[in-house]
Design a protein around this motif. Structure first.
Motif, mmCIF file in Angstrom:
data_model
loop_
_atom_site.group_PDB
_atom_site.id
_atom_site.type_symbol
_atom_site.label_atom_id
_atom_site.label_comp_id
_atom_site.label_asym_id
_atom_site.label_seq_id
_atom_site.Cartn_x
_atom_site.Cartn_y
_atom_site.Cartn_z
ATOM 1 N N ASN A 38 6.223 3.631 11.007
ATOM 2 C CA ASN A 38 6.586 2.314 10.510
ATOM 3 C C ASN A 38 6.942 1.461 11.732
ATOM 4 O OD1 ASN A 38 7.637 0.040 9.429
ATOM 5 N ND2 ASN A 38 9.160 1.073 8.136
ATOM 6 N N PRO A 39 6.032 0.614 12.161
ATOM 7 C CA PRO A 39 6.276 -0.157 13.384
ATOM 8 C C PRO A 39 7.555 -0.993 13.321
ATOM 9 C CG PRO A 39 4.009 -0.365 12.709
ATOM 10 C CD PRO A 39 4.705 0.350 11.599
ATOM 11 N N ALA A 40 8.026 -1.279 12.115
ATOM 12 C CA ALA A 40 9.271 -2.044 12.021
ATOM 13 C C ALA A 40 10.446 -1.230 12.573
ATOM 14 C CB ALA A 40 9.540 -2.444 10.580
ATOM 15 N N ARG A 41 10.272 0.101 12.619
ATOM 16 C CA ARG A 41 11.319 0.958 13.177
ATOM 17 C C ARG A 41 11.122 1.208 14.668
ATOM 18 N NH1 ARG A 41 13.836 3.316 8.705
ATOM 19 N NH2 ARG A 41 12.441 3.677 6.959
ATOM 20 N N TYR B 105 1.746 -0.793 5.314
ATOM 21 C CA TYR B 105 3.185 -0.811 5.603
ATOM 22 C C TYR B 105 3.936 -1.600 4.536
ATOM 23 C CZ TYR B 105 1.918 1.150 10.140
ATOM 24 O OH TYR B 105 1.430 1.964 11.125
ATOM 25 N N ARG B 204 3.077 -8.936 4.965
ATOM 26 C CA ARG B 204 4.044 -8.405 5.929
ATOM 27 C C ARG B 204 4.637 -7.138 5.319
ATOM 28 N NH1 ARG B 204 5.860 -6.811 10.552
ATOM 29 N NH2 ARG B 204 8.096 -7.015 10.902
ATOM 30 N N THR B 206 7.107 -3.521 6.053
ATOM 31 C CA THR B 206 8.042 -2.787 6.916
ATOM 32 C C THR B 206 8.440 -1.461 6.279
ATOM 33 O OG1 THR B 206 9.936 -3.943 5.970
ATOM 34 C CG2 THR B 206 8.990 -4.893 7.951
ATOM 35 N N LYS B 207 7.461 -0.807 5.629
ATOM 36 C CA LYS B 207 7.778 0.489 5.023
ATOM 37 C C LYS B 207 7.063 1.618 5.781
ATOM 38 C CE LYS B 207 8.069 -1.377 0.402
ATOM 39 N NZ LYS B 207 7.751 -1.026 -0.986
ATOM 40 N N ASP B 208 7.425 2.835 5.413
ATOM 41 C CA ASP B 208 6.895 4.009 6.117
ATOM 42 C C ASP B 208 5.565 4.481 5.532
ATOM 43 O OD1 ASP B 208 9.347 3.827 7.252
ATOM 44 O OD2 ASP B 208 10.139 5.715 6.459
ATOM 45 N N ILE B 209 4.735 5.025 6.391
ATOM 46 C CA ILE B 209 3.575 5.810 5.958
ATOM 47 C C ILE B 209 3.861 7.233 6.412
ATOM 48 C CG2 ILE B 209 1.142 6.285 6.486
ATOM 49 C CD1 ILE B 209 1.486 3.955 4.579
#
Lengths: 184, 655
Positions: A38-41, B105, B204, B206-209
């Motif tokens: 997760n690039p946001a992390r 994401y 947009r 901001t979550k995990d894969i």
């Protein structure tokens, strides 16, 4: 005294904004390792504007409770190009986890995240973002720096020193004395 | 928990304004992988064979691929599927960039759009929040302007946007869907987006894969990165520079254009100009490119840098990739590359297909020069070659005057114009404009590739093998580390390279039909896997000796998704997808007669031999002489429902 300083050198002419560094960082720091992306992390974020040829990787650095005053606006590539103004809607090229934006914060908890140069056991040869940057925009260096030995102050010492600097020792002592009396 | 994929689709009905998040069936992944494969299944299930491209019932599917958003390098493709307005068949269109990773994401594998909006809208997907927003103020804005305007009004510089320009708004049959770094151009799906009055989709996420077997997966990624580095450092000797590297291909990095300029045809795919490329031209062109190209860039999580940011004075900035650097220059028969860079700025901002648009304009000029189109059809038509192209492009994207007719592409325009214009429609397959290449001797491998490729686009079908015999002294060396060949075929394919070019081992009557079939199947199958995984063909199915191949791709799927996968299963899944799409096209009227390259593609043709080759190829693929997959083939691939449908339609008789 000598101290080892770890450096990620960022060559802005080489970065083309592919975000492989974000992928590598986010994957490496997930738990278990590489179990999620997760690039946001990611602890490195690429500020990018394709049409303006602006690609700037920025490492997460410090947490701050308050945002700074004003807003910087960068001029980029002035010599090579027409000179671009670059400023995101909030601010740019800053590694702070700051209340003005969501960057360098865990998306779920909002807790700040910062670059750890991939400190791990066994140690990596180089941080993950550097390893995955095949275009060499990110390179890794270790330098030895001479640093003065300093007496590290306790957190409270630092706070009180600030007060003393601002108001003078006498006033601070008076105030502490008054507060002590009140408590009794 | 689902791995590698999110397990959710976003269903958007633009007629009602309804948006729903729907869980997808995990079985689908096993059978149809993802991306193109699962798109095909959705089209088969939900868009009946008689649906028109511009019907509200036509779906417009924007999909990521199975490996997008995982750490797998170069997995970033957006696969758009719908009915093509140009030929009314299954519409393939794909692009790289940053959009589809962002979509995953945000928590979705696909956005499935149906219905039509009464007025211009765009879609804003921000993790769990979805909004259909007014886009009336964006009407008329270019593809790039639209994206910038949306990012700015959402105050979200990290949003990824895909959009259409004027061409898509005006339903030009070769309108593209654009995202800065990518163009989804082929078969006019931008027109379908325009028909639905959907100007753009901004995302947009901001979550995990999640990755099922993280350590193993990452190890495979590292191996691919190592191999990419190796291939960039060691180009393949003995092939033209454009084929020696990996990438899509490296048009923006290399100056040597001899390969394209000598072997491709100029004008309306008419004549080759051998000898045009010389040192002087090379210098001029190199100067032009170095002046206007600001920087080489990649798509998401890819180090290969196939695109260039181009800035030409007086024209808005854009990002150029691949062969379009030459298509306008060659079609307009202009000698300088500056013109190409200029008109491309317009073309990408309007959002048109860089293969088709120049062909259509060159076709119009041919008709004009032959008196079929006249000044009364084209009042104000300039005399200068360059101005003519600018003039035509401006008319086409607005559907103004002659542009109204030309906007439907060569096939339909020729028939609408009449007066013998049909005879000038000489470079289309299945109503779709082809790469302008006219050669001498029939190439039997390419004959099958061009004729039967469901994508109607050679660059998305070909790959893996050199395009000409290699010089004898380097053949041994070449096959030594050719690890990409499928299991069981190693000896045959290596032998092919070792012998090709020897006495009696030349086109057209060599190699034997069964080897031709196997080589075609290999090339095509690798593309079907890429398109389902969301992998860029530039590091996988297109180049010679790519980093991704049939031996590591099953591992990526197995480690990524946790689904048990091996070479045979993956190969069969690709065949399943390939046969499903073919079957779908057959229900929409595809016939054997449609499977032919342009008549003048090669000077030397052998009709009887070609038919024999086709028979043998069909047989090898398990298709009958009409090109229809047989009952056995369908059942073997778990496509029983296709067989049943064929029986209902009378395509197959019940046994």
């Amino acid at each position: 005294m000598k101290r080892k300083v770890k450096i990620i050198k960022i060559d802005l002419d080489k970065c083309m904004g592919c975000r492989a560094c974000e992928v590598a960082c986010a994957a490496f720091h997930s738990n278990p390792k590489y179990a999620s992306v997760n690039p946001a992390r990611s602890r490195i974020q690429v500020f990018r504007n394709e049409l303006k040829n602006v690609f700037v990787p920025v490492k997460g650095s410090f947490y701050t409770a308050a945002e700074c005053a004003g807003r910087p606006l960068y001029m980029i590539g002035e010599k090579m190009q027409s000179g671009y103004e670059y400023g995101e809607s909030v601010c740019s090229f800053c590694g702070a986890a700051c209340p003005s934006r969501d960057l360098f914060k865990e998306p779920d908890s909002g807790l700040p995240i910062k670059c750890d140069m991939c400190e791990t056991e066994p140690p990596l040869d180089e941080p993950m973002c550097v390893k995955w940057c095949l275009v060499d925009a990110l390179t890794y260096e270790e330098r030895e720096e001479e640093v003065e030995e300093e007496v590290k102050l306790e957190e409270l010492d630092i706070g009180i020193q600030v007060m003393v600097d601002k108001y003078g020792l006498e006033k601070v002592l008076d105030t502490v004395a008054r507060m002590t009396q009140k408590e009794e | 928990m689902r791995y590698a994929e999110t397990g959710y689709y976003l269903e958007v009905d633009l007629s009602t304004g309804n948006i729903e998040r729907v869980e997808s069936d995990p079985q689908m992944t096993e059978q149809y992988l993802g991306g193109l494969g699962t798109n095909a299944k959705l089209m088969w299930d939900r868009v009946p064979a008689d649906t028109d491209a511009f019907s509200p019932d036509n779906l417009l599917i924007f999909s990521s691929g199975l490996l997008c958003s995982t750490p797998a390098p170069s997995a970033n493709r957006t696969i758009i599927t719908s009915i093509s307005p140009q030929n009314s068949l299954f519409g393939f269109s794909m692009m790289g960039g940053y959009w589809s990773p962002e979509l995953k994401y945000a928590g979705y594998d696909k956005v499935i759009v149906r219905g039509k909006s009464p007025d211009w809208v765009y879609l804003w997907i921000n993790n769990d929040k979805m909004e259909i927003r007014d886009a009336r103020h964006l009407q008329g804005k270019s593809t790039y302007e639209t994206a910038e305007a949306i990012r700015s009004e959402l105050k979200e510089p990290r949003a990824q946007v895909i959009s259409i320009g004027l061409a898509g708004e005006n339903r030009v049959y070769f309108a593209s869907v654009e995202t800065h770094r990518g163009s989804s151009s082929r078969l006019g799906l931008g027109a379908v987006m325009g028909d639905k009055k959907l100007k753009a989709i901004a995302v947009r996420g901001t979550k995990d894969i999640n990755i099922a077997k993280p350590a193993e997966f990452l190890e495979e990624c590292n191996k691919v990165l190592d191999y990419i580095q190796y291939r960039l450092n060691y180009p393949i000797p003995g092939v033209p520079p454009i084929l020696a590297y990996i990438g899509s291909p490296q048009e923006m990095a290399l100056h040597d254009e001899q390969w394209h300029l000598d072997s491709f045809a100029w004008g309306h795919a008419r004549k080759r100009r051998k000898g045009f490329w010389n040192k002087e031209v090379e210098k001029q062109w190199a100067d032009a490119m170095e002046t206007y190209k600001k920087c080489l860039i990649s798509c998401y999580n890819c180090p290969v840098r196939c695109a260039g940011i181009v800035e030409v004075p007086g024209y808005p900035t854009y990002i150029l990739k691949c062969f379009t650097k030459l298509t306008y220059v060659m079609a307009a028969e202009v000698d300088d590359l500056d013109f190409g860079f200029q008109i491309l700025s317009k073309a990408q901002h309007y959002g048109v297909d860089g293969f088709t648009a120049p062909q259509v304009m060159a076709f119009a000029i041919e008709l004009y020069e032959n008196g079929i189109l006249t000044d009364s059809d084209m009042p104000g038509f300039p005399k200068d070659k360059k101005e003519r192209f600018h003039w035509l492009l401006d008319k086409i994207v607005r559907r103004e005057g002659i542009g109204e007719v030309l906007a439907d592409g060569v096939y339909w325009a020729a028939r609408k114009i009449g007066k013998g214009a049909e005879a000038f429609d000489h470079n289309t397959i299945r109503k779709h404009e082809q790469v302008p290449i006219k050669l001498g001797m029939l190439n039997p491998i390419y004959y099958i590739l061009w004729s039967t490729g469901e994508k109607v686009n050679i660059t998305q079908i070909e790959g893996q093998i050199p395009q000409m015999p290699m010089e004898k002294h380097i053949r041994e060396e070449f096959v030594k580390d050719w690890i990409q060949i499928p299991t069981g075929k190693e000896e045959r394919f290596k032998q092919f390279i070792l012998e090709w070019g020897d006495e009696g081992k030349n086109f057209p009557f060599w190699p034997p039909p069964d080897l031709i079939a196997e080589l075609v199947e290999w090339q095509e199958t690798m593309h079907y896997i890429d398109d389902s995984f969301g992998l860029c063909a530039g590091v996988s199915s297109f180049p010679i000796k790519p980093p991704y191949h049939i031996h590591n791709l099953p591992l990526f799927m197995a480690y990524g998704t946790g689904i048990d996968m091996d070479e045979e299963k993956l190969w069969n899944a690709a065949l399943r997808i390939r046969n499903l799409i073919r079957s779908y096209n057959i229900t929409r009227g595809l016939k054997r007669e449609d499977e032919t390259p342009p008549q003048d593609h090669w000077k030397k043709r052998f009709p009887e031999y070609e038919q024999k080759l086709m028979d043998e190829y069909y047989k090898y693929r398990g298709w009958d002489l009409r090109g229809v997959p047989t009952k056995e083939t369908l059942q073997k691939l778990n496509l029983d429902y296709v067989y049943e449908d064929f029986v209902k339609r009378g395509i197959h008789k019940e046994e």
